[in-house]
Design an enzyme around this catalytic site. Structure first.
Site, short mmCIF file in Angstrom:
data_model
loop_
_atom_site.label_atom_id
_atom_site.label_comp_id
_atom_site.label_asym_id
_atom_site.label_seq_id
_atom_site.Cartn_x
_atom_site.Cartn_y
_atom_site.Cartn_z
N ASP A 62 0.23 12.57 14.50
CA ASP A 62 -0.43 14.45 16.24
C ASP A 62 0.73 15.04 15.82
O ASP A 62 0.80 15.97 15.84
CB ASP A 62 -1.44 13.29 16.09
CG ASP A 62 -2.83 12.14 15.75
OD1 ASP A 62 -3.07 12.66 14.55
OD2 ASP A 62 -2.63 11.19 15.78
N GLY A 90 0.75 -1.41 0.27
CA GLY A 90 0.16 -0.15 0.20
C GLY A 90 -0.01 1.21 -0.56
O GLY A 90 1.76 1.18 0.05
N HIS A 140 -6.27 8.97 17.96
CA HIS A 140 -6.30 9.65 16.40
C HIS A 140 -7.71 9.83 16.10
O HIS A 140 -7.97 9.70 14.99
CB HIS A 140 -5.54 8.93 15.78
CG HIS A 140 -4.64 8.56 14.60
ND1 HIS A 140 -4.21 9.82 13.98
CD2 HIS A 140 -5.25 8.55 12.76
CE1 HIS A 140 -4.51 10.34 12.76
NE2 HIS A 140 -4.60 9.35 12.63
P1 NAD Z 1 -3.68 1.98 0.56
O1 NAD Z 1 -5.10 1.34 0.78
O2 NAD Z 1 -2.55 2.05 0.11
O3 NAD Z 1 -3.16 0.24 1.37
C1 NAD Z 1 -3.31 -0.86 2.36
C2 NAD Z 1 -3.08 -1.48 1.82
O4 NAD Z 1 -3.45 -2.68 3.07
C3 NAD Z 1 -3.38 -2.23 0.70
O5 NAD Z 1 -2.27 -2.85 -0.56
C4 NAD Z 1 -4.26 -3.59 1.48
O6 NAD Z 1 -4.56 -4.74 -0.33
C5 NAD Z 1 -3.25 -4.10 2.44
N1 NAD Z 1 -4.40 -5.41 3.01
C6 NAD Z 1 -6.39 -5.06 3.09
N2 NAD Z 1 -6.29 -5.83 4.38
C7 NAD Z 1 -5.28 -6.71 4.29
C8 NAD Z 1 -5.14 -7.52 5.48
N3 NAD Z 1 -5.67 -8.03 6.17
N4 NAD Z 1 -3.30 -8.37 5.48
C9 NAD Z 1 -2.72 -7.63 5.24
N5 NAD Z 1 -2.64 -6.29 4.29
C10 NAD Z 1 -4.02 -5.96 3.81
O7 NAD Z 1 -3.78 2.52 2.19
P2 NAD Z 1 -2.80 3.25 3.03
O8 NAD Z 1 -2.98 4.29 2.41
O9 NAD Z 1 -1.61 2.70 3.04
O10 NAD Z 1 -3.72 3.50 4.10
C11 NAD Z 1 -3.56 2.08 5.46
C12 NAD Z 1 -4.69 2.42 6.47
O11 NAD Z 1 -3.46 3.75 7.65
C13 NAD Z 1 -5.19 2.91 6.37
O12 NAD Z 1 -6.43 1.74 7.38
C14 NAD Z 1 -5.30 4.25 6.99
O13 NAD Z 1 -6.52 5.15 7.56
C15 NAD Z 1 -3.95 4.03 8.17
N6 NAD Z 1 -3.35 5.22 7.76
C16 NAD Z 1 -3.30 5.90 9.31
C17 NAD Z 1 -2.53 6.92 10.45
C18 NAD Z 1 -2.27 6.91 11.45
O14 NAD Z 1 -1.48 7.65 11.57
N7 NAD Z 1 -2.56 6.22 12.59
C19 NAD Z 1 -1.50 8.00 8.96
C20 NAD Z 1 -2.12 8.03 8.32
C21 NAD Z 1 -2.55 5.92 7.46
C1 LMR Z 2 -3.73 10.79 8.58
O1 LMR Z 2 -4.34 11.35 9.89
O2 LMR Z 2 -3.38 11.69 8.16
C2 LMR Z 2 -4.46 9.65 8.25
O3 LMR Z 2 -5.01 8.59 10.17
C3 LMR Z 2 -5.33 9.64 7.07
C4 LMR Z 2 -6.48 9.95 7.40
O4 LMR Z 2 -7.13 8.70 7.62
O5 LMR Z 2 -6.36 11.20 8.45
#
Ligand code: NAD
Ligand code: LMR
Length: 328
Positions: A161, A14, A189
């Site tokens: 954050d 991802g 978050h």
């Molecule tokens: P993305 O869609 O680009 O990538 C997610 C990947 O996870 C995909 O390749 C998908 O195939 C894979 N995936 C889905 N289910 C899976 C499973 N059961 N096992 C293994 N892999 C699996 O998304 P992204 O932009 O990389 O974001 C990923 C997550 O992180 C999202 O939930 C997003 O909201 C979260 N996020 C959190 C924060 C934070 O500060 N906590 C910040 C940014 C994004």
């Molecule tokens: C962020 O804070 O950028 C991530 O958690 C992605 C989102 O959904 O805001």
């Protein structure tokens, strides 16, 4: 040279995975003398596994000296086997107009299954860091499935954050980010999070005194930090990735750096009036590689207490929404 550690990463193909893996393999996360074996886990979907092969080819092409092996799998039992660190990123991201909690229904199930497998097959010293949203509650779900690994091994990321808050304070003060210290994130978050500015300092002086604008601190500052994820989605058409990967690098780096003081979401145990069962953003000090203590000595004024009460309520509500997954 140390012996290699095993680092399992879900969602490796991802957006965040793509930005993160070179930073792990280069030594930015675990240090310049710590070799790693990457155990890359993707969803059992042909397109995702094909993309993962491409990511692994690129990692090979970097010829990182610290990268001692790569495992590619869609089987969590293989990917988490003997893992010392499990970085749980793989989950759906939100789109425009959604809140992170809207993802609970789909993403919560992923963390139920992965929490179980990690507990069965990961190394005895395994640590788990959750990024997939809603991160605090997903982390609570994964931890609830663990019988062998204690709950303090499971943290969720609020470091993005913290980093956002640090930069906003620096910009407002017209000073470099390195001068901003002790800005910690409390709670979820989500937009309800509280970047506690009262403890922060800029150039060694209280941030409140340097900024001298209480209205900005209580209003726009909290809003900008809390809604930054949505602003990025609106601008980029996709959720943050480079900054999220950088924040996860900081999160883990500081958790393996004894003496580091930083924010993680951990089981609150009742600190600062949070429900004892929720995973809340809190200030911690790393006491040994992978271990930490919650810093409980910060004084909270009426404003801070009301912000903490609001973000705690949201965490408690999310917990109620996943009662079935938690087996309550
Ligand atoms: P993305 O869609 O680009 O990538 C997610 C990947 O996870 C995909 O390749 C998908 O195939 C894979 N995936 C889905 N289910 C899976 C499973 N059961 N096992 C293994 N892999 C699996 O998304 P992204 O932009 O990389 O974001 C990923 C997550 O992180 C999202 O939930 C997003 O909201 C979260 N996020 C959190 C924060 C934070 O500060 N906590 C910040 C940014 C994004
Ligand atoms: C962020 O804070 O950028 C991530 O958690 C992605 C989102 O959904 O805001």
């Amino acid at each position: 040279m140390k012996s290699p550690i095993k680092v399992a990463v879900t969602g490796s193909a991802g957006q965040i995975g793509y930005a993160l893996l070179p930073r792990i393999a280069s030594g930015a996360m675990f240090g310049p003398d710590q070799p790693v074996i990457l155990q890359l886990i993707e969803a059992p979907v042909e397109k995702a596994m094909k993309a993962l092969e491409g990511v692994a080819m690129e990692l090979d092409d970097c010829a990182f000296p610290l990268l001692h092996g790569i495992v590619l799998t869609d089987d969590p039992a293989v990917g988490f086997r003997e893992a010392n660190w499990c970085l749980l990123i793989g989950a759906k991201p939100r789109g425009p107009g959604m809140e992170r909690a809207d993802l609970l229904r789909d993403n919560g199930k992923i963390f139920t299954a992965q929490g179980r497998v990690i507990d069965e097959v990961a190394a005895d010293n395994a640590r788990v860091a959750v990024v997939g949203n809603p991160a605090n509650t997903n982390c609570m779900i994964a931890a609830s499935k663990a019988k062998r690994l204690p709950s303090d091994r499971f943290t969720a990321m609020v470091r993005l954050d913290q980093n956002r808050a640090q930069t906003q304070l620096a910009k407002k003060a017209g000073r470099p980010t390195t001068e901003v210290k002790d800005i910690f994130i409390y709670g979820n978050h989500s937009p309800s999070m509280f970047p506690a500015f009262a403890q922060a300092t800029i150039g060694g002086k209280p941030a409140r005194q340097v900024i001298n604008d209480e209205e900005w601190l209580r209003g726009p500052f909290c809003d900008i930090v809390g809604k930054r994820g949505a602003a990025i989605i609106a601008a980029r058409g996709a959720s943050s990735a480079a900054s999220a990967a950088s924040a996860l690098t900081d999160h883990v780096h500081d958790l393996v750096t004894v003496g580091a003081v930083h924010s993680v979401a951990a089981k609150s145990g009742g600190a600062y009036g949070f429900d004892p069962e929720v995973w809340a953003g809190l200030p911690v000090r790393t006491t040994a590689p992978g271990s930490y203590e919650i810093l409980t000595g910060h004084t909270m004024d009426d404003f801070a207490q009301s912000k903490i009460a609001a973000t705690n309520k949201e965490l408690v509500d999310e917990r109620a929404m996943v009662a079935e997954l938690l087996g309550l």
